[in-house]
Design an enzyme around this catalytic site. Structure first.
Site, PDB file in Angstrom:
ATOM      1  N   GLY A   1      -3.037   4.497  10.263  1.00 36.66           N
ATOM      2  CA  GLY A   1      -4.145   3.575  10.028  1.00 36.66           C
ATOM      3  C   GLY A   1      -3.640   2.150  10.054  1.00 36.66           C
TER       4      GLY A   1
ATOM      5  N   GLY B   1      -5.685  -1.104   9.144  1.00 34.80           N
ATOM      6  CA  GLY B   1      -6.737  -2.022   8.748  1.00 34.80           C
ATOM      7  C   GLY B   1      -6.145  -3.328   8.257  1.00 34.80           C
TER       8      GLY B   1
ATOM      9  N   GLU C   1     -13.475  12.867   5.836  1.00 37.23           N
ATOM     10  CA  GLU C   1     -13.407  14.310   6.070  1.00 37.23           C
ATOM     11  C   GLU C   1     -12.204  14.658   6.934  1.00 37.23           C
ATOM     12  OE1 GLU C   1     -16.230  17.885   7.954  1.00 37.23           O
ATOM     13  OE2 GLU C   1     -17.068  15.904   7.542  1.00 37.23           O
TER      14      GLU C   1
ATOM     15  N   ARG D   1      -4.984   5.919  -0.436  1.00 42.62           N
ATOM     16  CA  ARG D   1      -5.825   6.859  -1.168  1.00 42.62           C
ATOM     17  C   ARG D   1      -5.020   8.104  -1.511  1.00 42.62           C
ATOM     18  NH1 ARG D   1      -8.350   3.175  -1.915  1.00 42.62           N
ATOM     19  NH2 ARG D   1     -10.516   2.653  -1.431  1.00 42.62           N
TER      20      ARG D   1
ATOM     21  N   GLU E   1      -6.127  10.206 -11.787  1.00 42.25           N
ATOM     22  CA  GLU E   1      -5.456   9.087 -12.428  1.00 42.25           C
ATOM     23  C   GLU E   1      -6.013   8.900 -13.837  1.00 42.25           C
ATOM     24  OE1 GLU E   1      -5.811   5.684  -9.839  1.00 42.25           O
ATOM     25  OE2 GLU E   1      -4.701   6.652  -8.216  1.00 42.25           O
TER      26      GLU E   1
ATOM     27  N   HIS F   1      -0.884   3.094  -9.916  1.00 44.27           N
ATOM     28  CA  HIS F   1      -1.973   2.398  -9.222  1.00 44.27           C
ATOM     29  C   HIS F   1      -1.905   0.909  -9.551  1.00 44.27           C
ATOM     30  CE1 HIS F   1      -6.172   3.135  -7.312  1.00 44.27           C
ATOM     31  NE2 HIS F   1      -5.699   1.960  -6.964  1.00 44.27           N
ATOM     32  N   ALA F   2      -0.736   0.355  -9.292  1.00 46.52           N
ATOM     33  CA  ALA F   2      -0.448  -1.031  -9.668  1.00 46.52           C
ATOM     34  C   ALA F   2      -0.405  -1.989  -8.490  1.00 46.52           C
ATOM     35  CB  ALA F   2       0.896  -1.083 -10.393  1.00 46.52           C
ATOM     36  N   ALA F   3      -0.554  -1.488  -7.272  1.00 45.82           N
ATOM     37  CA  ALA F   3      -0.362  -2.333  -6.088  1.00 45.82           C
ATOM     38  C   ALA F   3      -1.344  -3.502  -6.045  1.00 45.82           C
ATOM     39  CB  ALA F   3      -0.488  -1.496  -4.812  1.00 45.82           C
ATOM     40  N   TRP F   4      -2.506  -3.337  -6.627  1.00 44.71           N
ATOM     41  CA  TRP F   4      -3.536  -4.371  -6.598  1.00 44.71           C
ATOM     42  C   TRP F   4      -3.229  -5.545  -7.529  1.00 44.71           C
ATOM     43  CZ3 TRP F   4      -5.837  -5.677 -11.209  1.00 44.71           C
ATOM     44  CH2 TRP F   4      -5.601  -4.802 -12.275  1.00 44.71           C
TER      45      TRP F   4
END
Length: 319
Positions: free
Chosen positions: A152, A154, A211, A236, A265, A284-287
């Site tokens: 991917g 994006g 999907e 994800r 999580e 989930h800390a990348a943000w």
């Protein structure tokens, strides 16, 4: 009766920006820490505007809000919102996909470089009393001979590639929405997913959970990768079958991985990932950065104002 703005749950120090947006339109404001769909339904009853962070927003909540209400998700995704129920109830849904692209790209690039340079096993060896660089770093290619793959491509994938160009990697990408010319303009070569798996020395995931992509990285596909290959996922958690990855790491099918996102999580105490070798885990800390939090809340406040003025969300989810 005044218009109602409700925050269902939040992990921020305060919700001052959101309250200010409501106050400026003479709307009532309430912030909660709801934990379930039933609790959410109770606190959002009759609300015209709702901001949701992590709690599930399901059918009960969709039916409880005012007709035509706007639901705003604090974040890049909106998996916790039942879009089918929202559509059936005639709701508008917005999200904030652009508040932390730089932070996620920085985190992803840092995780990849940490794996590639074997920093974790080298650190562990020194702490254990050893002084044996080659023993714990082998095999280690120079970056100029390393193929960096993208599943991917994006906004965030492109930002990661841009950050890593200076290191001299060869970049390959598999993305059905990308043309050969577009890939070349980014400095990458477009390949099939099979070639991506077979060729990449390190593979960074940047695909949505659809999907077609959910559980894509299972035992079969992990076995298609090289035994020295590494995997990074800040996209994800649903892209990976976690037990299969733990097993692949345990049996040396691939060499290492770094994960910032997971199926559940917080990561369950009994997750097989916790005992898997050569695995870097972050919560989930990348943000995260202080600036990103402020940016996120500011953009949600903007959407609250837009909704109270009868406008569409800044970044609407097409139901």
């Amino acid at each position: 009766m005044s218009t109602r703005v409700v925050v269902t749950d939040y992990t921020f120090p305060n919700v001052d920006q959101e309250k200010a947006a409501a106050d400026s339109a003479n709307a009532t404001f309430a912030a909660h820490q709801a934990k379930s769909d039933a609790e959410v339904a109770e606190v959002v009853a009759g609300a015209e505007v709702v901001a949701v962070q992590f709690v599930p927003f399901g059918p009960l909540a969709c039916q409880a809000v005012a007709p035509g209400a706007t639901i705003i998700r604090y974040g890049v995704g909106y998996d916790n919102i039942d879009l089918g129920a929202a559509k059936a109830a005639g709701l508008k849904v917005g999200y904030v996909p652009d508040y932390c692209a730089d932070e996620v790209a920085d985190h992803t690039a840092a995780a990849a470089l940490t794996l590639l340079r074997k920093l974790i096993p080298l650190d562990s060896s020194v702490r254990a009393g050893e002084w044996a660089a080659v023993k714990h770093a082998r095999p280690l290619k120079p970056f100029s001979e390393t193929t960096f793959g993208f599943f991917g491509m994006g906004q965030i994938g492109q930002a990661v590639l841009s950050r890593l160009k200076a290191f001299g990697f060869r970049f390959i990408v598999a993305d059905p929405g990308l043309s050969t010319e577009q890939a070349e303009a980014l400095g990458a070569t477009l390949v099939s997913t099979d070639e991506l798996l077979a060729t990449a020395d390190i593979l960074s995931l940047h695909a949505p959970a659809t999907e077609q992509t959910t559980h894509y990285f299972n035992t079969e596909r992990l076995a298609m990768m090289q035994s020295h290959a590494m995997l990074v996922n800040s996209a994800r958690g649903q892209l990976i079958v976690e037990d299969d990855l733990a097993d692949a790491l345990g049996h040396g099918v691939i060499a290492a991985a770094a994960l910032d996102v997971f199926h559940a999580e917080p990561l369950p105490a009994n997750s097989t990932l916790r005992s898997a070798p050569n695995l870097l885990l972050t919560p989930h800390a990348a943000w995260y950065s202080e600036a990103a939090i402020d940016r996120l809340q500011g953009l949600v406040a903007t959407d609250i104002t837009r909704a109270l003025n009868g406008e569409e969300p800044r970044k609407p989810v097409r139901l």
